[in-house]
Structure formats: C-alpha cells, structure tokens
Scaffold this motif. Structure first.
Motif: not given
Length: 397
Positions: A4-5, A7, A12, A16, A233, A235-236, A268, A343, A345, A382
């Motif tokens: 999931l690194k 973006l 992504l 998913c 996880a 996404n911020t 991450n 990310i 998690a 996510l």
C-alpha cells in the motif's frame, strides 16, 4: 498482502480491489456457493464478496409463502450498516433494514413509491434484541423487543399484488443497485444474528464464504478486533489534519496492552522503503517499541492508553502518565507530510518486501482509536482486511 506504499490513485485503487477479491473492472472472480442455515448464529461482519453484496441470500416461490413475517435476534455495537433485505420481481419492489446512528431505518421501493423512515430504540448497545418485520396490508411494521418501533404505510395506483414469481431475502447486503436507494449509507455491518425465522420457511440459504463461518462470541465489548491476520489502512488526507503546526497530529490508542501482541500502528511515507513510524507490543518480555525510521525506543511497561503526537521534527509518546520525547535529525515534517498523504495502518505494516517478513500483525483489541480527538471508524478505511472486526471484540466477561 500487497503493498500500500504507492499513493498513485489508479495503482492504489487497483490494489485495494484485488485485496478485496475484485478484478480491475469491479467483477467478482466467484467462489462455489454452499448452503448455510438461516437460523444462525450468523456473523454479518464476515463479508467477502464486496461492500454491498450480501453475506448470504435465499429465494422462494411466492406461492410457497404463507406468512410475510420474519423475526430474529440481533446484536451489535456498529452504528451503521445493512441488516436485512428482501425483494420481489427481481428487485423491482424492495425493502432494506439498516442502522444509521444506531437507530433502525427502513427504506422501501415499490412501484412509483420510494420512502425512508427512521426511529425506534437504538440497537447498537451490544445487547440481543428481538426484531420482527411484517407486511400487514398496506403497512410494513417493525417491532423491537415486542414493541412497535416503525410503521410505514404504502399505497399507489400503480401498486399491484404480486402473486407469482419469487421473493428474495438477503443478510448483510442488498441485491439492487445502490442508485435505487432513497439515502446512501455505510453498508458494512459488524453484528450477529441468531434464531432467525424467515417467512416461516425452511429453505436453505446460499453463501460464497471461504472457510468456516465466524463465531458469534458469547460476550463482546466495543472496539476493533485484530486476530493476527491483517490490518486496516487509511490515507491521511482522509483523516483530520492539524489545526496548528505547534499542535501537530495526535493519534490515541485505548486498550489493555497486556492482551495485545504485534504491530499496533505504522505510518508510511510514499517513496520510502522503511516505515516512518511503527509502534509494536511484545509481552514476552513486556515492552512497547517505538521505531522512527531505523531508531528504536523501548519502554518496559504496559498501558491502557497510548498517545503519539507528530510534530515538525519531533515525536512525543505518552503511555498513560509517562511522557517521552524523541528528536531525530532525519524525522520528517509530519504535519506537511500528513497533509500531502501518508498511509496510516492499524494492526500491521503494509508491504510485502523481505524487510517486512518479521513484522507481526496485531492480535488483540483496540478499544478506541482516535485521530485529533475524533473516533476512527475502520469501516471507512481505504483498505480493511476481511479478518478485522470494526466495532466489536470478544470479551472475557
């Protein structure tokens, strides 16, 4: 699991969908159907096919239906999600019972009528409730614990009695397009059903579950349960941001660390091989390990609340009443990186590289997760592994 690194939106999203069992075009690869009893217990949180698709479903010829009444016992801490669905004429006329803010809500589509009504007692208190749904002439009636909670009247010149064809029932999802709904909602439901009586029929239900059905634990408590098999996880950019640079970003974890083992959280940064921040718990011997890039800070104590504050070039960690501060030259500007997209998690570390092979998934209950003082709902992640329960944990009491 897959990484999931990255973006990048397309990569992504594709990842998913793959993790959730869907192809790149949103098609389900399919698994053999098997029969399952509708009398329960049934854990609705064991969703495997996709967000809206039912956990299980059945159908019967309308000529065999003598009573338009279904009843079951229901228990949850989840404030929102699908409980029960039914339709005739292959979805032309349909009904769905959901929870929204813990309250029962019925949405009904019939001929030219589309209606939504909410009310009755809150059901997300973790207790078993007897739920009964019946069709009584022009009315649909919902009873909870023997008391009428909702009554909906439906009458239209276009409405006609359906005497032929089939009736379909489903649990934990719907069989019509989302576009038909009166109001959208979050479909996932972390709840249990037992002692179901569906139209007084004995027709078996069908499911595409892989493996054995999840149990409905005798006792549960609020929280998010990680059985040691996966993570959730975010996404911020989808989480609350900082109000001031001086205040930074605060992540709070509540729970009994003596009953946890593994990676509690990881953060991450896109393009970096190593995680920026990880928090792990090891109870043999007892210790909490905070890792910032390649630097470890170890404290030998348990906690009921752990708080991380991410500042421009500093990380603060509060374990109950113990305050620790870490300043490292290579620490990134967290508020800026958070806003750009990282990310976050819970329950593990995204990635499948060799360097991650020793990372343990979390086994235990996170009783509450907060970012900037706001509760985090794992149903809105996510990506969430199918093994993770968003709103309930098994309890010893």
């Amino acid at each position: 699991m897959g990484s999931l690194k990255t973006l990048s939106g397309g990569l992504l999203l594709g990842l998913c969908l793959t993790l959730l069992g869907w192809g790149a075009e949103g098609q389900w690869d399919g698994h053999p159907k098997k029969e399952i009893s509708g009398s329960g217990p049934i854990n609705l949180g064991q969703q495997q096919r996709g967000t809206w698709w039912p956990l299980m479903q059945t159908r019967e010829n309308l000529t065999e239906v003598k009573s338009i009444k279904s009843m079951f016992q229901f228990r949850t801490f989840d404030p929102e999600g699908v409980v029960f669905y039914g339709d005739t004429r292959e979805g032309e006329d349909w009904f769905v019972l959901i929870l929204r803010n813990g309250l029962p809500e019925m949405q009904i589509g019939k001929a030219d009528i589309l209606v939504s009504v909410q009310g009755g007692p809150k059901l997300n208190d973790g207790k078993w409730h007897l739920v009964e749904i019946s069709s009584q002439g022009d009315f649909v009636v919902l009873e909870v614990d023997g008391q009428k909670a909702l009554v909906v009247g439906l009458k239209s010149k276009e409405t006609m009695e359906v005497l032929t064809g089939q009736i379909r029932l489903a649990l934990g999802g719907i069989l019509v397009s989302v576009d038909k709904l009166f109001l959208p909602f979050q479909p996932e439901m972390d709840g249990c059903i037992q002692k179901g009586n569906w139209l007084n029929l004995s027709t078996p239900w069908e499911t595409e579950l892989i493996g054995e059905p999840w149990p409905c634990y005798q006792n549960i408590q609020p929280g998010s349960y990680f059985p040691g098999a996966g993570l959730a996880a975010f996404n911020t950019t989808d989480l609350p941001g900082h109000q001031t640079e001086e205040g930074g970003i605060t992540i709070d974890i509540h729970g009994d660390s003596t009953k946890m083992e593994g990676t509690v959280l990881s953060l991450n940064t896109p393009g970096q091989e190593l995680p920026t921040v990880t928090v792990k718990i090891n109870n043999n011997p007892k210790k909490v390990i905070l890792t910032i890039l390649k630097s470890d800070a170890i404290t030998e104590q348990s906690f009921s609340r752990l708080s991380l504050t991410l500042l421009k070039n500093q990380v603060n960690m509060d374990i109950d009443d113990t305050h620790l501060t870490f300043e490292i030259d290579s620490i990134p500007d967290f508020p800026r990186s958070w806003k750009e997209g990282m990310i976050l998690a819970f329950g593990g570390l995204p990635g499948d590289g060799v360097s991650y092979s020793s990372i343990q998934y979390l086994k235990g209950c996170l009783e509450k997760i907060q970012v900037q003082g706001q509760d985090v709902d794992l149903d809105r992640a996510l990506y969430k592994d199918l093994s993770v329960s968003s709103h309930s944990c098994p309890s010893e009491v």
